[in-house]
Design a protein around this motif. Structure first.
Motif, mmCIF file in Angstrom:
data_model
loop_
_atom_site.group_PDB
_atom_site.id
_atom_site.type_symbol
_atom_site.label_atom_id
_atom_site.label_comp_id
_atom_site.label_asym_id
_atom_site.label_seq_id
_atom_site.Cartn_x
_atom_site.Cartn_y
_atom_site.Cartn_z
ATOM 1 N N GLU A 89 0.692 -1.365 0.038
ATOM 2 C CA GLU A 89 0.091 0.020 0.006
ATOM 3 C C GLU A 89 0.822 1.240 0.040
ATOM 4 O OE1 GLU A 89 -3.265 0.193 -0.571
ATOM 5 O OE2 GLU A 89 -2.909 -2.123 -0.938
ATOM 6 N N ALA A 90 2.165 1.337 0.749
ATOM 7 C CA ALA A 90 2.641 2.356 0.827
ATOM 8 C C ALA A 90 4.038 2.567 -0.230
ATOM 9 C CB ALA A 90 3.231 2.680 2.201
ATOM 10 N N ARG A 91 4.301 1.502 -0.980
ATOM 11 C CA ARG A 91 5.115 1.598 -1.905
ATOM 12 C C ARG A 91 4.938 2.581 -3.155
ATOM 13 N NH1 ARG A 91 4.485 -0.715 -6.677
ATOM 14 N NH2 ARG A 91 2.689 -2.381 -6.833
ATOM 15 N N THR A 92 6.161 2.997 -3.855
ATOM 16 C CA THR A 92 6.157 3.609 -4.966
ATOM 17 C C THR A 92 6.323 2.729 -6.141
ATOM 18 O OG1 THR A 92 6.863 5.899 -5.910
ATOM 19 C CG2 THR A 92 8.347 4.481 -4.749
ATOM 20 N N ASP A 93 5.890 3.201 -7.286
ATOM 21 C CA ASP A 93 6.441 2.575 -8.566
ATOM 22 C C ASP A 93 7.207 3.172 -9.465
ATOM 23 O OD1 ASP A 93 4.061 0.316 -8.408
ATOM 24 O OD2 ASP A 93 2.761 2.187 -8.265
ATOM 25 N N ALA A 94 7.500 4.465 -9.264
ATOM 26 C CA ALA A 94 8.699 5.246 -9.730
ATOM 27 C C ALA A 94 9.048 6.396 -8.788
ATOM 28 C CB ALA A 94 8.364 5.566 -11.190
ATOM 29 N N VAL A 95 10.262 6.517 -8.854
ATOM 30 C CA VAL A 95 10.615 8.051 -7.962
ATOM 31 C C VAL A 95 11.722 8.791 -8.815
ATOM 32 C CG1 VAL A 95 12.576 6.430 -7.080
ATOM 33 C CG2 VAL A 95 11.710 8.446 -5.854
ATOM 34 N N ALA A 96 11.453 10.028 -8.520
ATOM 35 C CA ALA A 96 12.293 11.240 -8.934
ATOM 36 C C ALA A 96 12.559 12.058 -7.940
ATOM 37 C CB ALA A 96 11.432 11.895 -10.005
ATOM 38 N N ALA A 97 13.825 12.402 -7.743
ATOM 39 C CA ALA A 97 14.635 13.097 -6.669
ATOM 40 C C ALA A 97 15.092 14.506 -7.375
ATOM 41 C CB ALA A 97 15.497 12.574 -5.896
ATOM 42 N N VAL A 98 14.737 15.723 -6.964
ATOM 43 C CA VAL A 98 15.084 16.799 -7.800
ATOM 44 C C VAL A 98 15.884 17.754 -6.958
ATOM 45 C CG1 VAL A 98 14.299 18.843 -8.927
ATOM 46 C CG2 VAL A 98 13.185 16.759 -9.140
ATOM 47 N N SER A 99 17.132 18.030 -6.965
ATOM 48 C CA SER A 99 17.831 18.890 -6.042
ATOM 49 C C SER A 99 18.250 18.252 -4.791
ATOM 50 C CB SER A 99 17.098 20.358 -5.995
ATOM 51 O OG SER A 99 17.166 20.893 -7.247
ATOM 52 N N ALA A 100 18.274 17.025 -4.631
ATOM 53 C CA ALA A 100 18.334 16.458 -3.276
ATOM 54 C C ALA A 100 20.008 16.179 -2.999
ATOM 55 C CB ALA A 100 17.885 14.815 -3.433
ATOM 56 N N PRO A 101 20.077 16.250 -1.343
ATOM 57 C CA PRO A 101 21.499 16.169 -1.221
ATOM 58 C C PRO A 101 21.733 14.659 -1.209
ATOM 59 C CG PRO A 101 19.966 16.089 0.644
ATOM 60 C CD PRO A 101 19.317 16.566 -0.505
ATOM 61 N N ALA A 102 23.066 14.436 -1.138
ATOM 62 C CA ALA A 102 23.559 12.891 -1.296
ATOM 63 C C ALA A 102 23.868 12.366 -0.067
ATOM 64 C CB ALA A 102 24.775 12.668 -2.318
ATOM 65 N N ARG A 103 24.384 13.308 0.803
ATOM 66 C CA ARG A 103 24.916 12.946 2.313
ATOM 67 C C ARG A 103 24.268 13.825 3.184
ATOM 68 N NH1 ARG A 103 28.811 14.771 -1.179
ATOM 69 N NH2 ARG A 103 30.047 16.485 -0.381
#
Length: 268
Positions: free
Chosen positions: A142-156
């Motif tokens: 129910e809570a999973r995602t089918d695709a994901v896009a991360a914009v301007s995200a930090p790596a660490r």
């Protein structure tokens, strides 16, 4: 700050009606009330819903979030939410830790509204949240995602290599800074430090496959230089878009980029 709890995700609205825009209050697994807005696809019935995860100090009613929702809604249904401590939501911001529970509640709500395919798009702090959410909820239907896009995200975590990030750390870690956050930025910040430190975005990426993953970053981002998206993309099976001239997060994402992003999420 305690670690993430496991368990079911509850919402205040379990109906499957999708015939018009609606607001709801969702309840997360740890009991925080989260405001959310649903908008149906303007082009007709869509099996896909895109859940937008905003950046730090954002909310469902911020102009940049509404602009992204408007562009996405031309192609799919859209759910926006205000993370804890932001907008009309309860609780206090944990700056990317327990916000994973907020996003999970929104994803589950979208599925409860009848969408068989739910994807996530996160900006800045929201980018780190969608990465961690995808890693932690793979296989949880129910809570999973089918695709994901991360914009301007930090790596660490704990990055202080730019002036904007040093200012942000002051806001988050100092009592006076948190007062500025509350009254100047309309963001309520939790005073406790992370304990334990949550899985970082770059540690999350290898756990996301086989879910399709897109990393988007501007080459003029004043917060996180381009070694961050390159590190994220190199950590797993991800597509990378380095956008010439783009700054940071939803404020810098123009309508052309948002349209491309929505098309990728729908196709992925």
């Amino acid at each position: 700050m305690s670690s993430l709890s496991e368990g079911p995700f509850h919402t205040s609205d379990a109906s499957s009606t999708t015939d018009g825009p609606r607001r709801a209050i969702l309840r997360t697994a740890d009991g925080v009330r989260i405001e959310a807005v649903y908008e149906p696809c303007g082009a007709g019935v869509s099996a896909t819903a895109i859940v937008i995860a905003h950046g730090f100090t954002g909310s469902v009613d911020r102009p940049s979030v509404r602009r992204a929702a408007r562009v996405f809604a031309q192609r799919a249904a859209v759910v926006t939410l205000s993370f804890r401590g932001h907008g009309g939501s309860g609780g206090r911001s944990t700056v990317g830790d327990r916000e994973v529970l907020d996003l999970a509640a929104a994803v589950e709500w979208a599925r409860g509204l009848g969408h068989t395919r739910v994807v996530t798009a996160g900006f800045s702090m929201g980018g780190s949240v969608v990465l961690r959410h995808a890693a932690m909820h793979e296989g949880r239907k129910e809570a999973r995602t089918d695709a994901v896009a991360a914009v301007s995200a930090p790596a660490r975590w704990y990055y202080r290599g730019t002036a904007p990030m040093r200012r942000l750390h002051w806001v988050v870690t100092r009592p006076l800074g948190r007062l500025v956050g509350r009254y100047g930025l309309a963001t309520r910040i939790h005073p406790e430090v992370w304990d334990p430190v949550p899985l970082s975005p770059v540690e999350s990426v290898p756990l996301i496959a086989p879910t399709p993953l897109l990393i988007v970053h501007g080459d003029r981002d004043p917060y996180f230089p381009v070694d961050h998206p390159r590190m994220l993309a190199a950590a797993g099976d991800a597509e990378l878009w380095l956008e010439p001239g783009m700054g940071h997060a939803e404020n810098a994402a123009d309508e052309e980029l948002l349209a491309r992003l929505a098309d990728w999420l729908i196709r992925a």
